[in-house]
Design an enzyme around this catalytic site. Structure first.
Site, mmCIF file in Angstrom:
data_model
loop_
_atom_site.group_PDB
_atom_site.id
_atom_site.type_symbol
_atom_site.label_atom_id
_atom_site.label_comp_id
_atom_site.label_asym_id
_atom_site.label_seq_id
_atom_site.Cartn_x
_atom_site.Cartn_y
_atom_site.Cartn_z
ATOM 1 N N THR A 373 0.780 -1.176 -0.060
ATOM 2 C CA THR A 373 -0.121 -0.164 -0.056
ATOM 3 C C THR A 373 0.859 1.336 0.005
ATOM 4 O O THR A 373 0.725 2.005 0.900
ATOM 5 C CB THR A 373 -0.725 -0.055 1.237
ATOM 6 O OG1 THR A 373 -1.281 -1.233 1.246
ATOM 7 C CG2 THR A 373 -1.609 0.792 1.226
ATOM 8 N N THR A 391 2.750 -3.259 -1.246
ATOM 9 C CA THR A 391 2.351 -2.951 0.124
ATOM 10 C C THR A 391 2.903 -4.161 0.808
ATOM 11 O O THR A 391 3.417 -5.030 0.414
ATOM 12 C CB THR A 391 0.849 -3.291 0.181
ATOM 13 O OG1 THR A 391 0.242 -3.237 1.595
ATOM 14 C CG2 THR A 391 0.385 -4.537 -0.268
ATOM 15 N N ASP A 415 -5.062 -10.122 5.067
ATOM 16 C CA ASP A 415 -6.228 -10.157 4.077
ATOM 17 C C ASP A 415 -7.013 -11.216 3.711
ATOM 18 O O ASP A 415 -7.945 -10.923 2.876
ATOM 19 C CB ASP A 415 -5.334 -9.551 2.914
ATOM 20 C CG ASP A 415 -5.062 -7.906 2.932
ATOM 21 O OD1 ASP A 415 -5.646 -7.370 3.757
ATOM 22 O OD2 ASP A 415 -4.442 -7.257 1.872
ATOM 23 N N SER A 445 -7.537 -5.071 -2.013
ATOM 24 C CA SER A 445 -8.352 -3.895 -2.561
ATOM 25 C C SER A 445 -7.639 -3.264 -3.467
ATOM 26 O O SER A 445 -7.874 -1.973 -3.839
ATOM 27 C CB SER A 445 -8.492 -3.100 -1.646
ATOM 28 O OG SER A 445 -9.622 -4.066 -0.616
ATOM 29 N N GLY A 465 -4.566 2.389 1.363
ATOM 30 C CA GLY A 465 -5.878 2.826 2.147
ATOM 31 C C GLY A 465 -6.576 1.701 2.395
ATOM 32 O O GLY A 465 -7.659 1.859 2.849
ATOM 33 N N GLY A 466 -6.060 0.429 2.333
ATOM 34 C CA GLY A 466 -6.954 -0.717 2.381
ATOM 35 C C GLY A 466 -8.113 -0.543 1.830
ATOM 36 O O GLY A 466 -8.442 -0.622 0.607
HETATM 37 O O1 DON Z 1 -3.961 -5.341 -0.360
HETATM 38 C C1 DON Z 1 -4.632 -4.962 0.154
HETATM 39 O O2 DON Z 1 -5.738 -4.617 -0.050
HETATM 40 C C2 DON Z 1 -4.133 -4.204 1.620
HETATM 41 N N1 DON Z 1 -3.071 -5.155 2.078
HETATM 42 C C3 DON Z 1 -3.743 -2.943 1.268
HETATM 43 C C4 DON Z 1 -3.115 -2.273 2.545
HETATM 44 C C5 DON Z 1 -2.770 -0.635 2.673
HETATM 45 O O3 DON Z 1 -3.441 -0.143 1.614
HETATM 46 C C6 DON Z 1 -2.248 -0.069 3.646
HETATM 47 N N2 DON Z 1 -2.398 1.377 3.393
HETATM 48 N N3 DON Z 1 -2.666 2.222 4.118
#
Ligand code: DON
Length: 565
Positions: A373, A391, A415, A445, A465-466
């Site tokens: 991320t 990420t 995740d 995501s 941002g997850g």
């Molecule tokens: O792959 C994903 O959706 C998450 N592991 C992304 C993590 C993320 O965006 C962290 N940042 N704020």
């Protein structure tokens, strides 16, 4: 349950958004290409590669390695990512170097004997670490589509690690906040603290073990990471800390070339990441649901526009929980989900004047199909474009440095859906499609996206941002296409987010006017919560093609830079 989901989401907000003050937004102009990333030093690496005659792919790979050094909270060697590429001749491809579950992983590995999720096991332990994909992916991309040698593109990252760079205020604060969690890992403290005390702004961060690891990758390619000393140190770290990754996992890991998921939105082509990311599918599904409505006439930030977008988000994220997972393990109905007719049917119960309840929204159903991320954006003079999101999952991943390698290990295993309908760190729910299985990739995501029109690239974007990645990317695109914003405004404008569960709209401070909030409440929307923490939702470092050249915009919510060669 609802309260728990919300708590998870807001814990995450706290973890990821404690940053320094914002800087006035301003896009950068260039004639010969553009690089926009979260780290000015990494952007410089990319711009230098373009200036030396490298293409956007060379720049993306060099920058990807540099981010592992200069932005260690997300840039990585021992994590994973997705790269969406559109070559100047119109060819589109995507590289999936997402982490996989180790061979010894089991479906219920994060549950106690009573079947409850053990807190933090999937986020802050050696068991949280998925088999890393970044090195294999970046080298594969370079070999197939780059023009420069491995030695050339890895040189800047290696130098930055060995010589060091001054820690800025943002990083000093960020690292200080990590120390309590890192303190039980001596190898992490040896690098990310100054003899156990926080690094200060202006101190020089030298990462000599990381430089040696990068040097091994430079010399031996994939084998410099997945075999030999780096691999041995990584496996030793796993054995010492009770993790699962073994040499066989590293031997077997391979990045995968995938066909990007594509759709159209008001005469634009949308090119984005397919599963195992949910990002591209949801983005296209959301745009399909919104296309029949005149968002421009409703106006940016109006209750009407927010209502339409939230109702679309509620439905798309419900589908995510049921249908999205690693397509190599679960029959993800991709074609159905991105079909415009499906979007029409899914939105048929939408009421323009009344909010629906998330508890009433069930995932869409249809027969299963056969098995099918930090964000950085790049474009070169010829028009080759790269959208890259990478990420470690949470900030600084598991916080564990594999002793002797200088590399922070990811905690991407979180995740996966550890237990059906039990929220992960982002409050996201999942079921069978995203259950843990050996070798399976956990659902993401991440939404690296390229928008084209009339055969030419218009915009390259994406975000960390997850769960908010998808809605951030959606908003940048809608801002450009519907609201006619220039790149600065499209990236800087306030954002909001809804993800089905919890049934809440979070919005950036001052992002929705009191009247808008009032109207949304009157329509029945619940949980309207201003995002009071730090710098806001997402970090959409983006580039745009102008008639005269290229615009680049580092998201003003965080440090970073857009630089032209
Ligand atoms: O792959 C994903 O959706 C998450 N592991 C992304 C993590 C993320 O965006 C962290 N940042 N704020």
């Amino acid at each position: 349950m609802k309260a728990t989901c919300k708590a998870h989401l807001f814990v995450l907000i706290l973890i990821t958004s404690f940053r320094a003050e914002a800087i006035a937004p301003e896009a950068v102009f260039g004639e010969s290409g553009m690089v926009a990333t979260r780290s000015a030093l990494a952007s410089q690496v990319g711009a230098d590669i373009l200036a030396k005659g490298g293409n956007a792919i060379d720049a993306a790979v060099a920058t990807g390695f540099a981010l592992a050094v200069t932005y260690p909270s997300a840039g990585n060697l021992a994590g994973g990512g997705f790269m969406v590429i559109r070559l100047a001749d119109g060819t589109i491809i995507a590289n999936d170097h997402r982490e996989r579950a180790p061979l010894a992983a089991t479906r219920n590995m994060y549950l106690d004997k009573d079947g409850n999720v053990v807190p933090e096991l999937s986020t802050h332990s050696h068991l949280a670490v998925g088999v890393p994909g970044t090195v294999d992916g970046l080298l594969d991309v370079l070999e197939k589509y780059g023009t420069m040698s491995r030695r050339e593109v890895l040189a800047p990252a290696t130098l930055l690690a060995r010589r060091g760079f001054p820690i800025d205020l943002d990083m000093a604060r960020d690292l200080e906040a990590q120390l309590p969690r890192m303190s039980k890992y001596p190898a992490s403290m040896a690098i990310f603290s100054h003899d156990g005390k926080p690094w200060k702004r202006g101190d020089v961060l030298r990462q000599k073990d990381l430089a040696a690891t990068l040097e091994r990758i430079r010399a031996k390619g994939r084998d410099g990471f997945y075999k030999g000393q780096t691999a041995e140190l990584l496996v030793a770290e796993m054995q010492a800390g009770g993790g699962l990754i073994a040499q066989q996992d590293l031997d077997e890991y391979q990045s995968v070339w995938r066909e990007p998921v594509t759709g159209t939105y008001r005469d634009h082509q949308i090119i984005s990441m397919p599963p195992p990311s949910s990002g591209g599918v949801l983005l296209i599904q959301l745009l399909n649901m919104l296309e029949p409505y005149d968002l421009k006439a409703m106006g940016f930030g109006s209750a009407d526009a927010v209502h339409h977008m939230v109702e679309a988000e509620r439905r798309a994220y419900a589908d995510r929980a049921e249908h999205l997972g690693d397509p190599d393990f679960f029959p993800v109905p991709i074609t159905k989900l991105i079909d415009k007719n499906y979007a029409l049917a899914r939105f048929a119960d939408f009421a323009p004047d009344k909010s629906s309840r998330s508890t009433d929204i069930r995932p869409g159903s249809f027969p299963a199909e056969s098995p099918d991320t930090t964000h950085a954006s790049f474009i070169d003079k010829a028009g080759n474009a790269v959208a890259y999101t990478t990420t470690l999952n949470l900030s600084y991943g598991s916080k564990i440095v594999a002793s002797g390698t200088g590399m922070l290990l990811n905690n991407e295993m979180d995740d996966f859906s550890a237990k059906p309908d039990t929220p992960n760190a982002y409050g996201l729910l999942g079921r069978e499609a995203n259950a843990i299985q050996p070798r399976k990739r956990m659902l993401s995501s991440m939404t690296p996206t390229i928008v084209a029109k009339d055969g030419k690239v218009v915009l390259v974007t994406g975000s960390p941002g997850g769960s908010t990645i998808i809605t951030t990317t959606l908003q940048v695109i809608v801002n450009v296409i519907d609201h006619g914003m220039d790149l600065s405004a499209a990236v800087a404008s306030p954002r909001f987010h809804h993800q089905w569960q919890p049934d809440a709209i979070i919005f950036e401070k001052n992002g929705l006017s009191p009247d808008t909030v009032k109207v949304l409440n009157q329509r029945g929307h619940q949980g309207l919560t201003p995002w009071a923490y730090g710098r806001g939702i997402g970090d959409a470092n983006s580039v745009m093609v102008l008639p005269e050249g290229f615009a680049g915009m580092a998201d003003p919510r965080n440090p970073g830079a857009a630089l032209a060669p």
